[in-house]
Design an enzyme around this catalytic site. Structure first.
Site, PDB file in Angstrom:
ATOM      1  CD  GLU A  84      44.536  72.155  57.811  1.00 28.42           C
ATOM      2  OE1 GLU A  84      44.309  71.335  57.325  1.00 28.42           O
ATOM      3  OE2 GLU A  84      43.848  73.521  57.641  1.00 28.42           O
ATOM      4  CG  HIS A 102      49.463  75.220  56.908  1.00 30.91           C
ATOM      5  ND1 HIS A 102      49.149  75.669  55.898  1.00 30.91           N
ATOM      6  CD2 HIS A 102      47.507  75.398  57.831  1.00 30.91           C
ATOM      7  CE1 HIS A 102      47.549  76.107  55.753  1.00 30.91           C
ATOM      8  NE2 HIS A 102      47.174  75.905  56.450  1.00 30.91           N
ATOM      9  CG  HIS A 104      45.398  80.077  57.558  1.00 31.78           C
ATOM     10  ND1 HIS A 104      44.503  80.087  58.688  1.00 31.78           N
ATOM     11  CD2 HIS A 104      45.786  79.365  57.243  1.00 31.78           C
ATOM     12  CE1 HIS A 104      43.952  78.927  58.315  1.00 31.78           C
ATOM     13  NE2 HIS A 104      44.768  78.346  57.985  1.00 31.78           N
ATOM     14  CE1 TYR A 123      68.018  85.488  43.271  1.00 25.22           C
ATOM     15  CE2 TYR A 123      67.314  87.712  42.069  1.00 25.22           C
ATOM     16  CZ  TYR A 123      68.547  86.769  43.524  1.00 25.22           C
ATOM     17  OH  TYR A 123      68.814  87.395  44.446  1.00 25.22           O
ATOM     18  CG  HIS A 164      43.706  76.882  54.004  1.00 24.36           C
ATOM     19  ND1 HIS A 164      43.348  74.968  53.267  1.00 24.36           N
ATOM     20  CD2 HIS A 164      44.439  77.277  55.084  1.00 24.36           C
ATOM     21  CE1 HIS A 164      43.735  74.976  55.459  1.00 24.36           C
ATOM     22  NE2 HIS A 164      44.493  75.838  55.541  1.00 24.36           N
ATOM     23  CE1 TYR A 219      73.811  83.268  48.400  1.00 27.65           C
ATOM     24  CE2 TYR A 219      72.660  82.162  49.666  1.00 27.65           C
ATOM     25  CZ  TYR A 219      72.873  83.201  49.525  1.00 27.65           C
ATOM     26  OH  TYR A 219      72.864  84.243  50.392  1.00 27.65           O
TER      27      TYR A 219
END
Length: 223
Positions: A84, A102, A104, A123, A164, A219
């Site tokens: 990837e 990334h 799965h 939210y 994916h 925050y």
């Protein structure tokens, strides 16, 4: 390469491996079905460290470091970079990302097969820049997938990939990982709420999400 740059790369690789292992420990990745990258700035040009293809994270050592330039040219390590790589480099080239995660993850992947955008069930979608889009399906490891992902990431720091998984990025490995975990949690929440027979979950409006985004700017701690 200076000694300082070598030390920075060594630290970054160690942190990358720790983050990759955390994706497995937290149930976001099974086997080698995910990848992580981190960008290291240097005098000879930025280096993107990436997990190698098909290697279990618990087997990675300091000697297994893999690094490429932004043009994809491998300049560090003998192992093959993740398949990837086009997706990771697309993010590093076009955003301020320091790290990309990334996975799965099962709930994120399930949601990617059902909708074009994750409904505003919570939210915390504001922490990813707004409603989380689903990028159209394309074969893994292709420039087409990377292009689809970039469109879904416009003004966002995370998206789903059709059939994916999910991808998020941040200004640190911790932030990128936290965003991945948060996205998986929101997907799980929506699937759980939507599974109650005869009931439909209430959703937030775009103005409500904008209000949260404004509040999130202040925050956390200042240090």
């Amino acid at each position: 390469m200076t000694e300082t740059e070598q030390e920075a790369i060594s630290r970054a690789w160690s942190d990358l491996v720790a983050t990759a292992r955390r994706t497995v420990t937290d149930g976001l990745v099974v086997g080698t079905s995910g990848n992580v990258s981190v960008r290291v700035r240097g005098g000879a040009g930025d280096l993107v460290l990436v997990t190698p293809s098909g290697v279990h994270y618990d087997r990675l050592t300091a000697a297994d470091a893999v690094g490429v330039r932004l043009d994809g040219r491998q300049v560090l390590g003998e192992l093959t970079p993740t398949s990837e790589l086009p997706m990771h480099l697309a993010i590093h080239r076009t955003t301020d990302a320091v790290a990309v995660v990334h996975t799965h993850a099962v709930h994120a992947t399930a949601v990617s097969t059902l909708v074009d955008e994750l409904p505003l069930i919570h939210y915390m979608a504001a922490a990813l820049g707004g409603p989380v889009r689903v990028a159209p399906y394309a074969l893994y490891g292709t420039d087409e997938l990377a292009a689809n992902m970039l469109r879904a990431l416009e003004d966002r720091t995370g998206c789903l990939l059709r059939n994916h998984g999910a991808v998020t990025y941040g200004t640190s490995l911790d932030q990128a990982f936290d965003r991945t975990a948060q996205l998986e949690w929101m997907c799980r929440l929506w699937l759980a709420a939507g599974s109650v027979p005869g009931r439909a979950p209430t959703l937030l409006s775009e103005p409500q999400l904008d209000e949260v985004a404004e509040k999130l700017r202040g925050y956390g701690q200042s240090r």
